[in-house]
Design a protein around this motif. Structure first.
Motif, short mmCIF file in Angstrom:
data_model
loop_
_atom_site.label_atom_id
_atom_site.label_comp_id
_atom_site.label_asym_id
_atom_site.label_seq_id
_atom_site.Cartn_x
_atom_site.Cartn_y
_atom_site.Cartn_z
N GLY A 230 0.82 -1.20 0.00
CA GLY A 230 0.00 0.00 0.00
C GLY A 230 0.86 1.25 0.00
O GLY A 230 2.09 1.18 -0.02
N THR A 231 0.19 2.40 -0.01
CA THR A 231 0.87 3.69 0.05
C THR A 231 0.53 4.37 1.37
O THR A 231 -0.64 4.51 1.72
CB THR A 231 0.47 4.59 -1.13
N HIS A 233 1.37 7.71 4.10
CA HIS A 233 1.78 9.10 4.04
C HIS A 233 2.34 9.57 5.39
O HIS A 233 1.87 9.15 6.46
CB HIS A 233 0.61 9.98 3.62
N ALA A 251 5.15 10.06 0.49
CA ALA A 251 4.24 8.95 0.21
C ALA A 251 5.13 7.73 0.03
O ALA A 251 5.94 7.67 -0.90
CB ALA A 251 3.42 9.22 -1.05
N THR A 253 5.41 3.92 -0.79
CA THR A 253 4.65 2.85 -1.46
C THR A 253 5.40 1.53 -1.33
O THR A 253 6.56 1.42 -1.77
CB THR A 253 4.42 3.18 -2.94
N ASP A 255 5.67 -2.11 -2.62
CA ASP A 255 5.30 -2.89 -3.80
C ASP A 255 5.91 -4.29 -3.69
O ASP A 255 7.04 -4.51 -4.11
CB ASP A 255 5.79 -2.19 -5.06
#
Length: 516
Positions: A230-231, A233, A251, A253, A255
């Motif tokens: 997910g991303t 913040h 941000a 992320t 992966d």
């Protein structure tokens, strides 16, 4: 490669780079290198990939040195390098982000073939120009710019370059003492690597380097896949000299399919007119440090473990400085880079993160003439506030996070320059309250005993803002900076009278969790 054999040779490599660092610290002239460990040493393979780093060192130097080696040998390629050559640069965009950090790269030859490189980066006492401060208007006011050149050519000094450096700095003996220490440590590393190759009958280290780097990369990718994708913040704000408020946004992320982490600083503050802008290499260094410290800190820090961590920032951004931005005090912003990343990661791996700390170390440099009329320029000396509370422990007091550099002992400073310290003590209850309290700041006072006017470059931060707590923890106390009892926050070099006295109160770290 056999696991036992690999572990034995890996231990040998760590011994080599650690001996490099110890030799550098023993020989160095500058107290910030000798006493505080403001340095990095590393070993690279024939392609310029970092294979191993010394235990001693700061993230801003180590991880930017990892990028510098490849860029240096792209400018002076291996076919133009000979035994006895030593490459040098302090280009901020190629190395550690400002002119004071000079990088040396020494090729290691075996049977007339380059099998690797020893590299080092250290903070030098003086590089001419403005000094360690934020007041320059562009980079050309900040000091001597050394492109990628040869400091030594086939064991002989590059006389032209030596003369240029000597003529452009205030303390040439100290500069060349430290450059000599870097040169010697690089040669020691080369001798030790050749001895290791003799011991294990190796023609080169290509296979060994590939094994270490590929295993490190795979292990890092596996650790990334253990995190919920997910991303996430994060954001942090802090004040810098002159009162300007800087905001860094990230941000992050995760992966797992690619086995990568992307850190995007879109939305962060625009470039500053002050010399606090950060080049991307330094931003990348502290970003990767933040990820590595919570992801799997036991993994080797090398080209493999750094490869899956990607960092980007817009060009019009304070942490992606473009020429000719002033950058001499880049650490004032750069050392805050881990905090928004850690805030983002606290949403997915809270047990490994920590609350905001005091931020950048408070850097001091003094210049003037001693009682005999001789000019002096102090090495940069640092004082830190409190570290943020950890997930299961209180924050450490007066501890430099994230840089890890030590404070130069006041006895060493008093012996090397005409300075007198009037106090140095912890400031109780300045760490934020919580289930675990943040670390406390400290109070340091000093004056000069030269009996003459002097100049002060001081770069305090968090004089208005506070280190935020996490999970309900309270913020740490803001800092204070006074000259003769009057608050000061000048973003420039200050002319000081002979009897002026400075008092610093560094900030506290944020607390973790609601107080019991």
């Amino acid at each position: 490669m056999d696991g036992i054999q690999l572990e034995i040779m890996w231990s040998n490599l760590i011994s080599i780079v650690s001996e490099q660092a110890k030799a550098l610290q023993r020989i160095a002239f500058s107290p910030i290198v000798r006493e505080a460990g403001d340095l990095a040493t590393a070993l690279f393979d024939s392609e310029g990939r970092m294979v191993a780093q010394a235990i001693t060192g700061t993230p801003g130097h180590i991880n930017s040195l990892a990028a510098a080696a490849k860029q240096m040998i792209a400018i002076i390629p291996p076919e133009d390098i000979y035994p006895g050559d030593v490459l040098i640069t302090n280009d901020p965009w190629l190395s550690a982000g400002h002119f004071f950090d000079i990088t040396l790269l020494t090729p290691i030859f075996r049977n007339d073939k380059i099998i690797g490189y020893c590299g080092s980066t250290i903070h030098h006492t003086d590089i001419g120009g403005y000094g360690v401060g934020a007041g320059a208007r562009d980079i050309h006011e900040e000091g001597l710019w050394i492109p990628v050149l040869k400091l030594y050519e086939r064991d002989k000094p590059n006389d032209t370059l030596h003369k240029i450096i000597r003529r452009n700095v205030r303390t040439p003996d100290a500069i060349f003492g430290d450059l000599g220490a870097q040169t010697s440590s690089g040669r020691i590393g080369g001798e030790r690597l050749n001895a290791m190759c003799d011991r294990y009958d190796l023609a080169d280290i290509d296979e060994l380097a590939e094994e270490i780097i590929s295993r490190s990369e795979k292990a890092t990718q596996d650790a990334i896949r253990d995190i919920t994708p997910g991303t996430y913040h994060g954001e942090t704000s802090f004040d810098v000299p002159g009162g300007e408020i800087i905001t860094l946004k990230t941000a992050v992320t995760i992966d797992p399919d690619a086995g990568e982490i992307l850190i995007d600083f879109e939305g962060s503050s625009a470039p500053s007119k002050l010399g606090i802008n950060v080049v991307m290499a330094y931003t990348h260094a502290y970003s990767t440090f933040a990820i590595r410290s919570v992801l799997n800190p036991d993994l080797p820090n090398n080209a493999g473990s750094l490869a899956p961590i990607k960092v980007k920032a817009p060009k019009e951004c304070i942490i992606n400085a473009q020429y000719p931005s002033p950058v001499n005090a880049r650490h004032v912003v750069g050392m805050y880079v881990p905090f928004p990343i850690l805030k983002a990661l606290s949403q997915v791996i809270p047990e490994r993160t920590l609350a905001e700390g005091s931020g950048a170390v408070w850097t001091i440099q003094v210049q003037g003439h001693d009682q005999e009329g001789k000019p002096f320029t102090s090495s940069m000396f640092n004082y830190s506030g409190g570290m943020g509370a950890r997930a299961t422990k209180k924050g450490l007091s007066a501890t430099c996070y994230p840089t890890g550099v030590s404070a130069v002992p006041i006895e060493v400073l008093e012996a090397s320059i005409p300075i007198e310290f009037t106090c140095k003590e912890l400031l109780p209850d300045t760490g934020g309250k919580g289930l675990y309290n943040g670390g406390d700041g400290q109070k340091i006072g000093f004056r000069m005993r030269s009996g003459a006017e002097w100049a002060l470059n001081a770069i305090p931060s968090r004089l208005k803002t506070q280190a935020e707590g996490l999970e309900g923890g309270a913020p740490g106390a803001a800092g204070g900076f006074q000259i003769n009892g009057v608050a000061s926050n000048a973003a420039k070099k200050i002319a000081m009278a002979a009897t002026d006295e400075v008092l610093m109160m560094t900030p506290g770290g944020g607390g973790m969790g609601k107080p019991a």
